[in-house]
Design an enzyme around this catalytic site. Structure first.
Site: not given
Ligand code: C5P
Length: 238
Positions: A35, A62, A64, A67, A126, A216
């Site tokens: 992603k 991604d 998002k 517009d 979220t 992460r």
């Molecule tokens: O590092 P981590 O597992 O927290 O990454 C989650 C990924 O999903 C990030 O790229 C974050 O921007 C994305 N994301 C999220 N919550 C959302 C939508 C996207 O954590 N509601």
């Protein structure tokens, strides 16, 4: 990888193209896709996306999008050139914008004779709570608003939604055909970071997630390939 298990897409959140490419190469064969989001795109743009396609893993772009319909239409067409597996669009952009995104992806795929990307609606981020919705004039609760926007996306031809692990069960029940892509996943014992309400990969799978987005816990591990494999293993356990 077993097809009945949720797919794992690794979130490569870095502005550094070399780091992104290294991670992609290391993770090839251990995850189902990568992603790439706003941080990556704002730093390395279309050239960076192009280089990432060379790794050969499915890409989830991604950005998002939100517009006016004409702008979203042309942006979706521009992104389709990278043959992404999935794209995200904010459902709050309304029906005309969502239909424009759908039209653009269908036209591109017909012109090129390729499968169109899965169009995923973003409902309520979220990071927001009920109070935030009130602040922008939305009186519905988050859970009601997620259902409402999810149905709108479905009616505009979208394939799925990005949702919190805690929304999966209700969405699966009410919008059963939607493909559910779920971030906010943390393997047992790993740091929560800035995520507020997490689930383990296994819990999200049991709730009905189709794809797990995990950043992460994989990219920050000493051995990212081993971390991804351990997560895949945990999904396969009964
Ligand atoms: O590092 P981590 O597992 O927290 O990454 C989650 C990924 O999903 C990030 O790229 C974050 O921007 C994305 N994301 C999220 N919550 C959302 C939508 C996207 O954590 N509601």
């Amino acid at each position: 990888m077993q097809t009945d298990l949720p797919k794992i897409f690794c979130a490569i959140d870095t502005p550094d193209l070399n780091r992104a490419k290294d991670l992609g190469k290391i993770l090839k064969g251990h995850v189902d896709g990568l992603k790439l989001g706003l941080e990556f795109f704002s730093s390395v743009g279309f050239d960076g996306l192009n280089e990432m396609t060379e790794i050969g893993l499915p890409l989830f772009i991604d950005l998002k999008l939100h517009d006016i319909p004409n702008t979203v239409y042309h942006t979706v067409k521009a992104l389709c050139r990278f043959n992404p597996h999935m794209l995200t669009i904010h459902t709050q952009g309304g029906p005309a914008m969502l239909n424009a995104a759908n039209d653009a992806s269908l036209e591109y795929s017909h012109e090129k004779g390729i499968q169109r990307p899965l169009l995923l609606g973003v409902t309520i981020l979220t990071s927001l709570v009920d109070q935030d919705l009130k602040a922008v004039g939305v009186e519905n609760s988050i859970s009601d608003q997620v259902q409402k926007l999810g149905r709108l996306a479905l009616n505009c031809g979208f394939d799925g939604l990005v949702c919190s692990p805690h929304e999966v069960k209700a969405l699966r029940k009410n919008l059963s055909s939607m493909y559910l892509v779920v971030p906010g996943i943390r393997p047992e014992g790993s740091a929560v970071d800035d995520q507020k309400r997490v689930m383990t990969p296994k819990e999200a799978k049991d709730a009905g997630a189709d794809t797990l987005v995990i950043g992460r816990p994989i990219t920050g591990a000493q051995d990212p390939a081993a971390a991804a494999q351990a997560i895949a293993q945990s999904l396969a356990e009964h």
